[in-house]
Scaffold this motif. Structure first.
Motif, short mmCIF file in Angstrom:
data_model
loop_
_atom_site.label_atom_id
_atom_site.label_comp_id
_atom_site.label_asym_id
_atom_site.label_seq_id
_atom_site.Cartn_x
_atom_site.Cartn_y
_atom_site.Cartn_z
N ALA A 50 0.83 -1.20 0.00
CA ALA A 50 0.00 0.00 0.00
C ALA A 50 0.87 1.26 0.00
CB ALA A 50 -0.93 0.00 1.21
N ALA A 51 1.96 1.21 0.78
CA ALA A 51 2.87 2.36 0.84
C ALA A 51 3.46 2.65 -0.54
CB ALA A 51 3.97 2.10 1.86
N ALA A 52 3.85 1.61 -1.27
CA ALA A 52 4.43 1.79 -2.59
C ALA A 52 3.40 2.34 -3.58
CB ALA A 52 4.98 0.46 -3.10
N GLU A 53 2.16 1.87 -3.47
CA GLU A 53 1.11 2.34 -4.37
C GLU A 53 0.79 3.81 -4.11
OE1 GLU A 53 -2.00 1.35 -7.34
OE2 GLU A 53 0.08 0.86 -6.88
N LEU A 54 0.74 4.19 -2.85
CA LEU A 54 0.45 5.58 -2.51
C LEU A 54 1.58 6.50 -2.95
CD1 LEU A 54 -1.12 5.11 1.03
CD2 LEU A 54 -2.31 5.61 -1.10
N LEU A 55 2.81 6.02 -2.84
CA LEU A 55 3.95 6.81 -3.28
C LEU A 55 3.90 7.03 -4.79
CD1 LEU A 55 6.59 8.21 -2.52
CD2 LEU A 55 7.75 6.01 -2.87
N ARG A 56 3.46 6.02 -5.51
CA ARG A 56 3.37 6.10 -6.97
C ARG A 56 2.42 7.22 -7.40
NH1 ARG A 56 3.39 2.09 -11.44
NH2 ARG A 56 1.90 2.77 -13.02
N TYR A 57 1.34 7.41 -6.64
CA TYR A 57 0.34 8.41 -6.99
C TYR A 57 0.36 9.61 -6.04
CZ TYR A 57 -1.63 4.85 -10.06
OH TYR A 57 -1.81 3.91 -11.06
#
Length: 421
Positions: A64-71
């Motif tokens: 989730a942290a990686a996905e949020l960083l992406r966007y």
């Protein structure tokens, strides 16, 4: 005259007898010191072991942290320094032995319950906003567990968790509300039961008996202290309690959480190590969190900030919504009330809640309101009704012209209202 030194038991003998006494005292002090040092070391080692055990219990949600960083560029900005918004997600996962008894594990999970918890900068209150699982929302493109990506679409809210887990759910909430989510926690059925059991159960009041085989719940009417299994059935039951709507189920969840808050505060759980450890052990072994909360220190800082909030300032409500125009089994937001609520939270302004208006025919003076912001209206007060600016300008009760701005009132409850009467 005979020297007393030569007489047995004389002065010399007495002087010689003091040496063993002093020696014994020194040995006693030495052993006492060593014992104390051992206890300190043992206590430190035990404390370190407990800390590491609890700290290691927590599961970190790196995906989730990686996905949020992406966007990150698409996410809302922080409007209020010091305030925090935490998304609490109840998963209906059937994986694992604690969850398998509630159905077949199909490799997917949905958000059985989603609550946005707002903690203001001054930490003098807390506002928990339930988001209906059947609310229609714009769900963004999300990363699925198999590595593929969904397309952006409008669908019921809890599909976001099924498609893309916490990361997708957070982005959906942020798009829906314009509120930046700082942290999140995900808890499953087994974890919920463990935490309820850890505090010795939670008291509720039932107006009528309950017999629900689907929720695995069978209870007589009246005052009840629910343990883990019963508590899970109580917050999940939908068709055997009330009118079978998800609305009543969310209200029941809010009432239960209010009772849980009162139980924790009244028993001094957060200040009593003997009671706190079982709760921490259950909580840390049951939750999946973002990296910022994935440590005992992170959770402690969160708890420390909210443990002294008065129960009448712990507020529960549901986003203003109504049946969806295209499908009455789904929900949509009521405007401008929903936007007004989100604006209050986004800018860290106060939110007031009051119970719903009684049914028609109720005697005057017993809480019936006129719906104009007097604290008893059944519907949220809109910006127009309250005299507040639609753009939410002004703080501390004043608008841009210095005119007092009434705090809008929404239908809800507080932990202080969670009593059996």
């Amino acid at each position: 005259m005979t020297d007393s030194a030569g007489i047995p038991g004389g002065t010399g003998a007495a002087a010689g007898g003091s040496k063993p006494t002093r020696s014994r005292r020194r040995r006693l002090l030495r052993w006492t010191g060593l014992g104390a040092a051992f206890l300190v070391l043992a206590g430190s080692a035990g404390g370190w072991w407990i800390y590491n055990k609890l700290d290691g219990n927590i599961t970190e949600d790196t995906s989730a942290a990686a996905e949020l960083l992406r966007y990150d560029r698409d996410r809302p900005a922080h409007f209020a320094n010091g305030a925090q918004n935490i998304l609490l997600i109840g998963s209906d996962s059937r994986s694992g032995k604690d969850n398998a008894r509630y159905g077949q594990d199909r490799g997917t999970e949905r958000s059985d319950t989603t609550i946005l918890l707002h903690l203001p900068a001054d930490r003098r209150s807390a506002t928990a906003v339930s988001i209906p699982r059947d609310l229609m929302a714009d769900i963004p493109e999300c990363l699925m567990a198999d590595g593929s990506r969904t397309r952006e679409r409008r669908a019921q809210f809890n599909w976001a968790f099924q498609w893309g887990g916490a990361g997708c759910t957070i982005r959906t909430v942020e798009r829906l509300t314009g509120i930046r989510v700082d942290h999140h926690m995900v808890i499953d059925f087994g974890g919920f039961k463990k935490m309820v059991d850890a505090i010795g159960g939670v008291e509720v009041c039932l107006k009528q008996p309950v017999d629900d085989s689907e929720a695995k719940l069978r209870l007589p009417a009246g005052r009840q202290t629910l343990q883990g299994e019963q508590a899970l059935g109580f917050v999940r039951a939908r068709y055997s309690l009330g009118n079978g709507s998800d609305t009543e189920r969310m209200e029941r969840q809010q009432q239960f959480l209010g009772s849980l808050v009162k139980k924790v505060q009244s028993n001094g759980v957060l200040l009593n190590p003997a009671r706190l450890y079982p709760l921490l052990d259950a909580a840390t072994s049951s939750v999946t969190t973002d990296p910022g909360l994935a440590s005992l220190r992170g959770l402690y800082e969160l708890v420390r900030g909210v443990r002294d909030i008065p129960t009448d300032q712990v507020k529960f409500l549901t986003v203003p919504r109504k049946p969806y125009w295209a499908d009455p089994n789904r929900d949509e937001l009521v405007e401008p009330d929903a936007s007004r609520l989100f604006q209050q939270l986004r800018t860290d302004q106060p939110v007031t809640v009051a119970p719903p208006k009684p049914e028609p025919g109720t005697r005057p003076g017993n809480g019936t309101g006129n719906g104009t912001g007097d604290g008893a209206g059944n519907e949220p007060v809109s910006a127009t009704e309250s005299g507040a600016p639609r753009d939410g300008t002004g703080r501390d009760g004043e608008g841009t012209t210095g005119t007092p701005v009434p705090v809008p009132t929404f239908t809800g409850t507080t932990a202080g209202m969670a009593d059996c009467r």
